[in-house]
Design a protein around this motif. Structure first.
Motif, PDB file in Angstrom:
ATOM      1  N   GLU A  70       0.812  -1.222   0.000  1.00 27.49           N
ATOM      2  CA  GLU A  70       0.000   0.000   0.000  1.00 27.49           C
ATOM      3  C   GLU A  70       0.840   1.264   0.000  1.00 27.49           C
ATOM      4  O   GLU A  70       0.570   2.224   0.720  1.00 27.49           O
ATOM      5  CB  GLU A  70      -1.002  -0.007   1.159  1.00 27.49           C
ATOM      6  CG  GLU A  70      -1.947  -1.187   1.036  1.00 27.49           C
ATOM      7  CD  GLU A  70      -3.076  -1.169   2.044  1.00 27.49           C
ATOM      8  OE1 GLU A  70      -3.119  -0.251   2.866  1.00 27.49           O
ATOM      9  OE2 GLU A  70      -3.893  -2.095   1.975  1.00 27.49           O
ATOM     10  N   GLY A  71       1.879   1.222  -0.849  1.00 30.19           N
ATOM     11  CA  GLY A  71       2.719   2.402  -1.005  1.00 30.19           C
ATOM     12  C   GLY A  71       2.291   3.189  -2.233  1.00 30.19           C
ATOM     13  O   GLY A  71       1.580   2.683  -3.120  1.00 30.19           O
ATOM     14  N   ILE A  72       2.755   4.437  -2.280  1.00 29.28           N
ATOM     15  CA  ILE A  72       2.541   5.269  -3.468  1.00 29.28           C
ATOM     16  C   ILE A  72       3.889   5.638  -4.102  1.00 29.28           C
ATOM     17  O   ILE A  72       3.946   6.264  -5.147  1.00 29.28           O
ATOM     18  CB  ILE A  72       1.712   6.535  -3.132  1.00 29.28           C
ATOM     19  CG1 ILE A  72       2.257   7.247  -1.880  1.00 29.28           C
ATOM     20  CG2 ILE A  72       0.252   6.160  -2.923  1.00 29.28           C
ATOM     21  CD1 ILE A  72       1.495   8.518  -1.500  1.00 29.28           C
ATOM     22  N   GLY A  73       4.969   5.222  -3.425  1.00 34.18           N
ATOM     23  CA  GLY A  73       6.306   5.444  -3.949  1.00 34.18           C
ATOM     24  C   GLY A  73       7.271   4.481  -3.267  1.00 34.18           C
ATOM     25  O   GLY A  73       6.976   3.969  -2.179  1.00 34.18           O
ATOM     26  N   GLN A  78      15.100   0.977  -0.165  1.00 36.28           N
ATOM     27  CA  GLN A  78      14.053   0.408   0.698  1.00 36.28           C
ATOM     28  C   GLN A  78      13.791  -1.062   0.400  1.00 36.28           C
ATOM     29  O   GLN A  78      13.075  -1.722   1.153  1.00 36.28           O
ATOM     30  CB  GLN A  78      12.742   1.187   0.538  1.00 36.28           C
ATOM     31  CG  GLN A  78      12.793   2.568   1.162  1.00 36.28           C
ATOM     32  CD  GLN A  78      11.463   3.263   0.996  1.00 36.28           C
ATOM     33  OE1 GLN A  78      11.177   3.810  -0.065  1.00 36.28           O
ATOM     34  NE2 GLN A  78      10.635   3.222   2.020  1.00 36.28           N
ATOM     35  N   GLY A 120       3.713   9.182   5.460  1.00 33.81           N
ATOM     36  CA  GLY A 120       4.043   7.854   5.974  1.00 33.81           C
ATOM     37  C   GLY A 120       5.179   7.295   5.136  1.00 33.81           C
ATOM     38  O   GLY A 120       5.387   7.738   4.006  1.00 33.81           O
ATOM     39  N   CYS A 121       5.906   6.329   5.678  1.00 39.58           N
ATOM     40  CA  CYS A 121       7.030   5.726   4.957  1.00 39.58           C
ATOM     41  C   CYS A 121       6.946   4.219   5.125  1.00 39.58           C
ATOM     42  O   CYS A 121       6.766   3.720   6.239  1.00 39.58           O
ATOM     43  CB  CYS A 121       8.352   6.248   5.528  1.00 39.58           C
ATOM     44  SG  CYS A 121       9.802   5.482   4.756  1.00 39.58           S
ATOM     45  N   LEU A 122       7.103   3.481   4.020  1.00 36.90           N
ATOM     46  CA  LEU A 122       7.000   2.015   4.096  1.00 36.90           C
ATOM     47  C   LEU A 122       8.074   1.421   5.004  1.00 36.90           C
ATOM     48  O   LEU A 122       7.899   0.320   5.525  1.00 36.90           O
ATOM     49  CB  LEU A 122       7.092   1.410   2.691  1.00 36.90           C
ATOM     50  CG  LEU A 122       5.948   1.796   1.740  1.00 36.90           C
ATOM     51  CD1 LEU A 122       6.208   1.244   0.345  1.00 36.90           C
ATOM     52  CD2 LEU A 122       4.608   1.312   2.273  1.00 36.90           C
ATOM     53  N   TYR A 128       2.911   7.945  10.876  1.00 28.82           N
ATOM     54  CA  TYR A 128       2.588   9.101  10.036  1.00 28.82           C
ATOM     55  C   TYR A 128       2.847  10.364  10.838  1.00 28.82           C
ATOM     56  O   TYR A 128       2.522  10.427  12.026  1.00 28.82           O
ATOM     57  CB  TYR A 128       1.107   9.097   9.621  1.00 28.82           C
ATOM     58  CG  TYR A 128       0.780   8.059   8.571  1.00 28.82           C
ATOM     59  CD1 TYR A 128       0.673   8.398   7.226  1.00 28.82           C
ATOM     60  CD2 TYR A 128       0.596   6.727   8.937  1.00 28.82           C
ATOM     61  CE1 TYR A 128       0.385   7.437   6.258  1.00 28.82           C
ATOM     62  CE2 TYR A 128       0.320   5.758   7.971  1.00 28.82           C
ATOM     63  CZ  TYR A 128       0.215   6.122   6.643  1.00 28.82           C
ATOM     64  OH  TYR A 128      -0.053   5.167   5.700  1.00 28.82           O
ATOM     65  N   HIS A 163      10.233  12.686  -1.110  1.00 29.64           N
ATOM     66  CA  HIS A 163      10.389  11.642  -0.084  1.00 29.64           C
ATOM     67  C   HIS A 163      11.351  10.564  -0.607  1.00 29.64           C
ATOM     68  O   HIS A 163      12.284  10.146   0.098  1.00 29.64           O
ATOM     69  CB  HIS A 163       9.008  11.052   0.242  1.00 29.64           C
ATOM     70  CG  HIS A 163       9.018   9.959   1.244  1.00 29.64           C
ATOM     71  ND1 HIS A 163       8.552  10.119   2.540  1.00 29.64           N
ATOM     72  CD2 HIS A 163       9.460   8.661   1.177  1.00 29.64           C
ATOM     73  CE1 HIS A 163       8.706   8.982   3.204  1.00 29.64           C
ATOM     74  NE2 HIS A 163       9.251   8.084   2.392  1.00 29.64           N
ATOM     75  N   GLU A 164      11.132  10.131  -1.850  1.00 32.61           N
ATOM     76  CA  GLU A 164      11.989   9.063  -2.411  1.00 32.61           C
ATOM     77  C   GLU A 164      13.393   9.588  -2.716  1.00 32.61           C
ATOM     78  O   GLU A 164      14.382   8.874  -2.520  1.00 32.61           O
ATOM     79  CB  GLU A 164      11.367   8.461  -3.678  1.00 32.61           C
ATOM     80  CG  GLU A 164       9.928   7.974  -3.560  1.00 32.61           C
ATOM     81  CD  GLU A 164       9.669   7.084  -2.361  1.00 32.61           C
ATOM     82  OE1 GLU A 164      10.622   6.465  -1.848  1.00 32.61           O
ATOM     83  OE2 GLU A 164       8.513   7.015  -1.912  1.00 32.61           O
TER      84      GLU A 164
HETATM   85  C1  LIG Z   1       3.661  11.021   0.815  1.00 30.27           C
HETATM   86  S1  LIG Z   1       5.192  10.414   0.282  1.00 30.27           S
HETATM   87  C2  LIG Z   1       5.100   8.725   0.850  1.00 30.27           C
HETATM   88  C3  LIG Z   1       5.879   7.790   0.027  1.00 30.27           C
HETATM   89  C4  LIG Z   1       6.096   6.485   0.736  1.00 30.27           C
HETATM   90  N1  LIG Z   1       7.064   5.764  -0.003  1.00 30.27           N
HETATM   91  C5  LIG Z   1       8.023   5.012   0.592  1.00 30.27           C
HETATM   92  O1  LIG Z   1       8.279   4.957   1.755  1.00 30.27           O
HETATM   93  C6  LIG Z   1       4.826   5.680   0.839  1.00 30.27           C
HETATM   94  O2  LIG Z   1       4.374   5.067  -0.131  1.00 30.27           O
HETATM   95  N2  LIG Z   1       4.235   5.648   2.046  1.00 30.27           N
HETATM   96  C7  LIG Z   1       2.997   4.930   2.290  1.00 30.27           C
HETATM   97  C8  LIG Z   1       2.881   4.571   3.748  1.00 30.27           C
HETATM   98  C9  LIG Z   1       1.822   5.792   1.871  1.00 30.27           C
HETATM   99  O3  LIG Z   1       1.920   7.014   1.873  1.00 30.27           O
HETATM  100  N3  LIG Z   1       0.726   5.147   1.508  1.00 30.27           N
HETATM  101  C10 LIG Z   1      -0.483   5.851   1.155  1.00 30.27           C
HETATM  102  C11 LIG Z   1      -1.467   4.927   0.424  1.00 30.27           C
HETATM  103  O4  LIG Z   1      -1.810   3.829   1.216  1.00 30.27           O
HETATM  104  C12 LIG Z   1      -1.165   6.417   2.414  1.00 30.27           C
HETATM  105  O5  LIG Z   1      -1.989   7.326   2.228  1.00 30.27           O
HETATM  106  O6  LIG Z   1      -0.888   5.944   3.522  1.00 30.27           O
END
Ligand SMILES: CSCC[C@H](NC=O)C(=O)N[C@@H](C)C(=O)N[C@@H](CO)C(=O)O
Ligand SMILES: [Fe+2]
Length: 223
Positions: A70-73, A78, A120-122, A128, A163-164
């Motif tokens: 559930e990441g967006i990047g 990582q 948030g960060c994976l 958050y 962030h990335e």
């Molecule tokens: C807002 S930049 C976040 C980028 C981050 N990438 C790697 O660490 C990321 O994907 N974090 C996730 C926890 C995230 O933001 N997920 C989204 C969609 O689920 C969220 O709104 O939590």
């Protein structure tokens, strides 16, 4: 070089960016997310100079793990790969939005306008907190074929990119938080450090207080 000296240098100048060897790009699927405080997240990331089928496979595996978690990047360190590669899709769903792949990215302009966002960060599951960053950035990078391109990002894509990009510089999102905000997530950070220490039998490679002091020298606008 000491960790503090590395942070001061910010891994930022082109001369510091060594080229990745074919071995640096070897991986075994499935990729797994590396969690804080694993030192992989603070290691130097090498420039990619080989644009081949292996790189395409790595990108595809990175999108797989990004969607599954559930990441967006997602940045290459990582998933344990210390190379200068990021993928993102602001829609966060396969088949929706646009998949962006950036190799050896750099920033040549940041907007003066700054925006707060609950990030948030994976690599910090479930955590958050507010991070302030420029609203837009002008960047250059290479695509999966090695071709150079430039473009402008604003809003959520600019947020994800920064962030990335920070991950590629060895900078983590809490390095950019105010002291007050870090204090609000300190218990969760310490819990991740304990989890790492229990799993590896090693002392956490970084102490949160030390990172707080180093945040002061992280600075925006370096590339
Ligand atoms: C807002 S930049 C976040 C980028 C981050 N990438 C790697 O660490 C990321 O994907 N974090 C996730 C926890 C995230 O933001 N997920 C989204 C969609 O689920 C969220 O709104 O939590
Ligand atoms: Fe992250």
């Amino acid at each position: 070089m000491s960790t503090v000296a590395q942070a001061k240098r910010g891994f930022s100048s082109r001369e510091d960016e060594r080229a990745a060897s074919p071995d640096d790009l070897l991986f075994e699927p499935p990729l797994r997310i590396v969690e804080y405080p694993d030192p992989i997240l603070r290691a130097r990331n090498k420039r990619i100079e080989t644009f081949d089928e292996n790189l395409k496979k790595l990108v595809s595996e990175m999108f797989d793990v990004m969607y599954k978690t559930e990441g967006i990047g997602l940045s290459a360190p990582q998933v344990g790969m210390n190379v200068r590669l990021m993928v993102f899709n602001p829609a966060g769903e396969r088949g929706e939005g646009e998949e962006i792949v950036l190799i050896n990215p750099s920033v040549y302009k940041y907007s003066k306008k700054m925006i707060l966002f609950d990030e948030g960060c994976l690599s910090f599951p479930g955590i958050y907190a507010d991070v302030e960053r420029p609203d837009s950035v002008q960047i250059e990078a290479q695509d999966i074929m090695g071709a150079n391109f430039k473009f402008d990002l604003s809003g959520l894509p600019a947020r994800i990119f920064q962030h990335e990009f920070d991950h590629l510089q060895g900078t983590l999102f809490f390095d950019r938080m105010t002291e007050e905000v870090v204090n609000s997530i300190r218990t969760e950070l310490k819990a991740l450090e304990k989890k790492y220490e229990d799993r590896t039998g090693l002392r956490s490679p970084e102490k949160i207080e030390m990172r707080r002091r180093m945040r002061a020298v992280a600075g925006f606008g370096k590339s």
